[in-house]
Design a protein around this motif. Structure first.
Motif, PDB file in Angstrom:
ATOM      1  N   ALA A  78      -8.772   6.438  -3.555  1.00 32.84           N
ATOM      2  CA  ALA A  78      -7.469   6.217  -2.932  1.00 32.84           C
ATOM      3  C   ALA A  78      -7.102   7.315  -1.942  1.00 32.84           C
ATOM      4  O   ALA A  78      -6.074   7.225  -1.273  1.00 32.84           O
ATOM      5  N   SER A  79      -7.945   8.329  -1.831  1.00 31.79           N
ATOM      6  CA  SER A  79      -7.718   9.362  -0.823  1.00 31.79           C
ATOM      7  C   SER A  79      -8.142   8.903   0.571  1.00 31.79           C
ATOM      8  O   SER A  79      -7.857   9.568   1.567  1.00 31.79           O
ATOM      9  N   THR A  80      -8.831   7.763   0.657  1.00 32.33           N
ATOM     10  CA  THR A  80      -9.174   7.160   1.946  1.00 32.33           C
ATOM     11  C   THR A  80      -8.272   5.951   2.171  1.00 32.33           C
ATOM     12  O   THR A  80      -7.809   5.316   1.214  1.00 32.33           O
ATOM     13  N   PHE A  81      -8.032   5.606   3.449  1.00 33.49           N
ATOM     14  CA  PHE A  81      -7.081   4.513   3.699  1.00 33.49           C
ATOM     15  C   PHE A  81      -7.626   3.169   3.230  1.00 33.49           C
ATOM     16  O   PHE A  81      -6.877   2.326   2.731  1.00 33.49           O
ATOM     17  N   LYS A  82      -8.940   2.964   3.327  1.00 37.76           N
ATOM     18  CA  LYS A  82      -9.504   1.712   2.816  1.00 37.76           C
ATOM     19  C   LYS A  82      -9.480   1.697   1.294  1.00 37.76           C
ATOM     20  O   LYS A  82      -9.223   0.656   0.678  1.00 37.76           O
ATOM     21  N   GLY A  83      -9.723   2.838   0.698  1.00 33.95           N
ATOM     22  CA  GLY A  83      -9.635   2.926  -0.752  1.00 33.95           C
ATOM     23  C   GLY A  83      -8.230   2.647  -1.257  1.00 33.95           C
ATOM     24  O   GLY A  83      -8.049   2.003  -2.294  1.00 33.95           O
ATOM     25  N   ARG A  84      -7.229   3.112  -0.520  1.00 36.16           N
ATOM     26  CA  ARG A  84      -5.838   2.841  -0.913  1.00 36.16           C
ATOM     27  C   ARG A  84      -5.549   1.353  -0.889  1.00 36.16           C
ATOM     28  O   ARG A  84      -4.826   0.830  -1.740  1.00 36.16           O
ATOM     29  N   VAL A  85      -6.091   0.663   0.096  1.00 32.90           N
ATOM     30  CA  VAL A  85      -5.917  -0.790   0.163  1.00 32.90           C
ATOM     31  C   VAL A  85      -6.530  -1.453  -1.066  1.00 32.90           C
ATOM     32  O   VAL A  85      -5.911  -2.310  -1.707  1.00 32.90           O
ATOM     33  N   VAL A  86      -7.759  -1.059  -1.402  1.00 35.48           N
ATOM     34  CA  VAL A  86      -8.423  -1.632  -2.567  1.00 35.48           C
ATOM     35  C   VAL A  86      -7.617  -1.368  -3.831  1.00 35.48           C
ATOM     36  O   VAL A  86      -7.400  -2.276  -4.653  1.00 35.48           O
TER      37      VAL A  86
END
Length: 288
Positions: A78-86
Motif C-alpha cells: 500500500a506504499s505504492t499507488f497501485k498497491g493502494r488501489v488493490v
C-alpha cells in the motif's frame, strides 16, 4: 444474484482474453469467484479516484479498460499507488476486471463506441482481424459522415460530442478541407498511419499523436488529423460495455445495477492557449 465467476464468464464472451495483444494484461486482477455481484461500475482507468468511487457506490465489480498492472510487479504494498488501489478494492470486496486490447478489436468495440459518439456510420475495420470471417472485428474503424463538413466544423462537432477535457481537440490540416470519410481509433493511434493512408480517408481522429509521426503523415498526404484526449476517445466504450452487460443481465434475470463512472481521469487539468506578444502581428510561431 450471480456469482462473480458467472459475470466474468459473460464479460469474457464479449471480450475473449485470447484476442488481446501478447504484451497486454487483461482479465481479473482481484476478486473472489464465488462472491455475489449486484452492482457493477465501468471506467477507463483503475486509479484511486475510481476505486474510491466504486467503494462509495457499493459496487461489487469494477471493470476498467486500462490495466492496473501492465508490466510485471513484485509488490502490491500500500506504499505504492497501485498497491493502494488493490488494498482499497480487496478490503471493500470489490473485484477488478480489465478489458483492454481485446475490447479494442471487438465487434462492437472501443472504436465503434467512439464512432457512435461522433454520429459516424461505421463502414469497416481500419485494420481487420484476419481470424474474423465476417470482417467486422479489428483495430480502428473507417467511417462516413452523414453530410460533409469542413475540417473546422468537424473538429467543433467532435469537441461537442466527446467528453470535455483540458486538451480539447488539436487539429492539423486545411480548416476548409471538406471531410466526408474519417478513420477513428480510440486511444493512441499514430502507429496506424500506414493503414489510414491506405484507406484513403479524408481525416483521422485518434489520441496521443506525436510531433514526428504527424509531421511525416502531413508531408506524405493531404490527410487531416484530429488529436483528442486519450481518456475522452475511450470513455464512450464504458457506456457501450455497460449497455452490453445490462442486456446480458436482463436475459439471465440477474437484476444487476450497472453504472458508468463520470469521474474525469484524463491526467491533464488545464490548458493555456498560446498568445502572441503585443509587438508581434502573427498569431502563430516563435517570437521574433
Amino acid at each position: 444474484m450471480p456469482r462473480l465467476s458467472e459475470v466474468i464468464a459473460a464479460l469474457d464472451a464479449l471480450w475473449p482474453a485470447e484476442r488481446a495483444e501478447q504484451w497486454d494484461a487483461v482479465g481479473t486482477v482481484c476478486g473472489d469467484p464465488g462472491a455475489e455481484v449486484s452492482r457493477v461500475l465501468f471506467a477507463v482507468d483503475p486509479v484511486q479516484d475510481v476505486a474510491d468511487e466504486a467503494v462509495r457506490l457499493g459496487a461489487d465489480l469494477l471493470v476498467t479498460h486500462h490495466p492496473l498492472y501492465l508490466r510485471g510487479t513484485t509488490t502490491v504494498a500500500a506504499s505504492t499507488f497501485k498497491g493502494r488501489v488493490v488494498h482499497e478494492l480487496i478490503k471493500n470486496d470489490v473485484a477488478l476486471h480489465v478489458a483492454h486490447t481485446n475490447a479494442d478489436t471487438a465487434d462492437p468495440g472501443v472504436s465503434d463506441a467512439l464512432a457512435g459518439a461522433l454520429d459516424l456510420r461505421v463502414v469497416r475495420p481500419l485494420v481487420p482481424d484476419p481470424t474474423d470471417e465476417h470482417g467486422r472485428r479489428g483495430l480502428g474503424r473507417i467511417c462516413a459522415l452523414e453530410h460533409p463538413l469542413t475540417l473546422t466544423e468537424f473538429a467543433a462537432h467532435a469537441a461537442r460530442r466527446l467528453p470535455a477535457t483540458a486538451q480539447g481537440i488539436r487539429v492539423a490540416g486545411d480548416p476548409d478541407q471538406p471531410i466526408r470519410t474519417v478513420a477513428v481509433s480510440g486511444g493512441s493511434g499514430d502507429s496506424l498511419f500506414d493503414a489510414v493512408r491506405a484507406a484513403g480517408v479524408d481525416a483521422f481522429l485518434t489520441a496521443d499523436l506525436r510531433h514526428h509521426p504527424v509531421s511525416e503523415a502531413r508531408a506524405e498526404a493531404p490527410l487531416a488529423l484530429l488529436d483528442a484526449a486519450h481518456w475522452a476517445t475511450e470513455w464512450p466504450w464504458c457506456e457501450l460495455a455497460a449497455a452490453q452487460l445490462d442486456e446480458i443481465s436482463d436475459r439471465h434475470g440477474w437484476n444487476l445495477r450497472v453504472h458508468v463512472s463520470k469521474t474525469v481521469t484524463d491526467p491533464w487539468t488545464a490548458h493555456a492557449a498560446s498568445s502572441p506578444s503585443p509587438s508581434s502581428p502573427s498569431t502563430l510561431g516563435a517570437p521574433n
